[in-house]
Scaffold this active site. Structure first.
Site, PDB file in Angstrom:
ATOM      1  N   GLN A  48      -4.970  -1.454   9.453  1.00 32.02           N
ATOM      2  CA  GLN A  48      -4.898  -2.795   8.857  1.00 32.02           C
ATOM      3  C   GLN A  48      -5.426  -3.821   9.859  1.00 32.02           C
ATOM      4  OE1 GLN A  48      -3.958  -3.361   5.641  1.00 32.02           O
ATOM      5  NE2 GLN A  48      -4.170  -5.576   5.791  1.00 32.02           N
ATOM      6  N   LYS A  79       0.832  -1.199   0.000  1.00 30.96           N
ATOM      7  CA  LYS A  79       0.000   0.000   0.000  1.00 30.96           C
ATOM      8  C   LYS A  79       0.871   1.256   0.000  1.00 30.96           C
ATOM      9  CE  LYS A  79      -3.811  -2.578   1.970  1.00 30.96           C
ATOM     10  NZ  LYS A  79      -4.736  -2.905   3.054  1.00 30.96           N
ATOM     11  N   ASP A 135     -11.311   2.703   4.144  1.00 35.15           N
ATOM     12  CA  ASP A 135     -11.692   1.286   4.083  1.00 35.15           C
ATOM     13  C   ASP A 135     -13.206   1.110   4.045  1.00 35.15           C
ATOM     14  OD1 ASP A 135      -9.648  -0.498   3.831  1.00 35.15           O
ATOM     15  OD2 ASP A 135      -9.204  -0.625   5.972  1.00 35.15           O
TER      16      ASP A 135
HETATM   17  N1  L37 Z   1      -8.326  -2.246   2.988  1.00 32.23           N
HETATM   18  N2  L37 Z   1      -7.690  -4.407   3.239  1.00 32.23           N
HETATM   19  C1  L37 Z   1      -8.033  -3.279   3.807  1.00 32.23           C
HETATM   20  N3  L37 Z   1      -8.108  -3.105   5.133  1.00 32.23           N
HETATM   21  C2  L37 Z   1      -7.841  -4.143   5.917  1.00 32.23           C
HETATM   22  O1  L37 Z   1      -7.925  -3.974   7.229  1.00 32.23           O
HETATM   23  N4  L37 Z   1      -7.166  -6.448   6.182  1.00 32.23           N
HETATM   24  C3  L37 Z   1      -7.472  -5.376   5.397  1.00 32.23           C
HETATM   25  C4  L37 Z   1      -7.409  -5.451   4.033  1.00 32.23           C
HETATM   26  N5  L37 Z   1      -7.026  -6.594   3.401  1.00 32.23           N
HETATM   27  C5  L37 Z   1      -5.954  -6.570   2.587  1.00 32.23           C
HETATM   28  O2  L37 Z   1      -5.187  -5.635   2.581  1.00 32.23           O
HETATM   29  N6  L37 Z   1      -5.853  -7.623   1.773  1.00 32.23           N
HETATM   30  C6  L37 Z   1      -4.936  -7.779   0.773  1.00 32.23           C
HETATM   31  C7  L37 Z   1      -4.751  -9.046   0.335  1.00 32.23           C
HETATM   32  C8  L37 Z   1      -3.845  -9.308  -0.686  1.00 32.23           C
HETATM   33  C9  L37 Z   1      -3.139  -8.277  -1.273  1.00 32.23           C
HETATM   34  C10 L37 Z   1      -3.319  -6.997  -0.837  1.00 32.23           C
HETATM   35  C11 L37 Z   1      -4.229  -6.740   0.188  1.00 32.23           C
HETATM   36  C12 L37 Z   1      -2.156  -8.540  -2.345  1.00 32.23           C
HETATM   37  O3  L37 Z   1      -1.499  -7.648  -2.837  1.00 32.23           O
HETATM   38  N7  L37 Z   1      -1.988  -9.787  -2.781  1.00 32.23           N
HETATM   39  C13 L37 Z   1      -1.074 -10.176  -3.813  1.00 32.23           C
HETATM   40  C14 L37 Z   1      -0.045 -11.158  -3.294  1.00 32.23           C
HETATM   41  C15 L37 Z   1       0.714 -10.651  -2.102  1.00 32.23           C
HETATM   42  C16 L37 Z   1       1.608 -11.721  -1.480  1.00 32.23           C
HETATM   43  O4  L37 Z   1       2.563 -12.165  -2.159  1.00 32.23           O
HETATM   44  O5  L37 Z   1       1.318 -12.137  -0.323  1.00 32.23           O
HETATM   45  C17 L37 Z   1      -1.876 -10.825  -4.929  1.00 32.23           C
HETATM   46  O6  L37 Z   1      -1.413 -10.795  -6.067  1.00 32.23           O
HETATM   47  O7  L37 Z   1      -2.947 -11.382  -4.636  1.00 32.23           O
END
Ligand code: L37
Ligand code: NAP
Length: 281
Positions: free
Chosen positions: A97, A53, A120
């Site tokens: 988060q 983020k 959020d």
């Molecule tokens: N807005 N999002 C918000 N607030 C929160 O309190 N928990 C939470 C939330 N969830 C969150 O941020 N989830 C999330 C899940 C996956 C990714 C980003 C945010 C993400 O970028 N995933 C990548 C792989 C990341 C990795 O290697 O672990 C993907 O390509 O799916």
């Protein structure tokens, strides 16, 4: 014919690029959007997401501040921090988060955030506005899913939509957004009977369960749009997978999102969009 793969990686890059231009225009008027990211404790997944983020903010030109509190931070520490961020002029959006450590009352923390800075959309005022259909912010993950569905080219109006999962951060708001787009929405959860039959009716199937390989090919109607919100780390191989048995479902579905590279990057792009929007509120 195998499914069209809906790339959240590509789509999120396009959206971030548009936002970059919007931020540059704000910048020329002397305005810089600002996001405060609050993380408590040492959850490794939360750390990864918070870093992504912050990186996205840098790419787009959004000012960001991180507040990393120790695992043993008190309720008061958090509430006081959020109260000060509510008043901070250079901060437009506040993201706490989740999940928070068990000794923290999550609800009280969320209720402390000024709804106009609640990027959020977890504050009850924003949840209520979403229910009514007159909202400032959409919750990031469900909003990202809606963008991916649009990308599939399928019209939502009149379609059978099935959401598996009913959490406050994904399943419930997801169902509401599909309803606003005139889908016929069914929500499944751990007490649902005949989940396979219910899922098989779906033209649009959204999985937000948190269990690897939960959605198997026999649960999917041929040609359906399958959106995989799940993020699961396999114990043995440490591989990141969703809730959908991707290889087999991709043979049947019309469109499908991968993990990684699907909903995850879209969640971050929608957070950036909300932060730019927060400037106007
Ligand atoms: N807005 N999002 C918000 N607030 C929160 O309190 N928990 C939470 C939330 N969830 C969150 O941020 N989830 C999330 C899940 C996956 C990714 C980003 C945010 C993400 O970028 N995933 C990548 C792989 C990341 C990795 O290697 O672990 C993907 O390509 O799916
Ligand atoms: P959650 O709060 O644990 O909710 C899971 C939901 O799945 C619950 O509603 C639960 O039902 C349901 N469920 C569990 N077992 C089931 C079963 N056997 N049959 C039917 N339903 C079942 O999780 P969440 O926060 O919504 O997250 C879900 C997944 O999405 C997780 O993997 C999470 O990591 C991921 N996620 C991804 C992103 C992203 O950006 N990609 C963002 C947020 C979350 P009950 O309500 O009956 O218990």
């Amino acid at each position: 014919m195998p499914a069209k793969v809906l790339s959240g990686k590509l789509l999120s890059a396009r959206i971030k690029d548009e936002l970059k231009h919007e931020v540059a225009q704000l910048e020329s008027k002397g305005i810089t959007p600002g996001l405060a990211v609050v993380i408590v404790g040492n959850d490794p997944a939360s750390r990864v997401y918070v870093n992504s983020k912050k990186k996205a903010c840098e790419e787009i030109g959004i000012y960001s501040e991180e507040y990393a509190l120790p695992e043993d931070a008190t309720q008061m520490d958090l509430v006081n921090l959020i109260t000060s961020l509510n008043q901070k002029k250079d901060i437009d959006g506040i993201l706490v988060q989740l999940p928070l450590p068990k000794h923290i009352n999550e609800e009280e923390v969320i209720n402390t955030i000024n709804p106009k800075k609640d990027v959020d959309a977890f504050h009850p005022v924003n949840v209520g506005k979403i229910m009514i259909g007159n909202y400032d912010f959409l919750p990031c993950t469900p909003a990202g899913v809606m963008e991916l569905i649009k990308e599939s080219g399928i019209e939502i109006a009149g379609k059978e939509c099935v959401v598996v999962g009913r959490s406050n951060i994904v399943g419930k708001p997801q169902s509401m957004l599909l309803l606003h787009e005139h889908g016929t929405v069914t929500i499944c959860h751990s007490r649902t009977k005949n989940i396979k039959e219910v899922c098989r009716k779906a033209d649009i199937l959204v999985a937000a369960v948190g269990k690897a390989n939960f959605i198997t090919a026999d649960m999917v109607k041929p040609g359906a749009v399958v959106i995989d919100v799940g993020i699961n780390r396999l114990e043995d191989t440490k591989k990141l997978v969703g809730d959908v048995d991707f290889d087999n479902v991709a043979e049947i579905a019309g469109a499908i999102t991968p993990v990684p590279g699907g909903v995850g990057p879209m969640t971050i792009a929608m957070l950036m969009r909300n932060t730019v929007k927060a400037v106007q509120l």
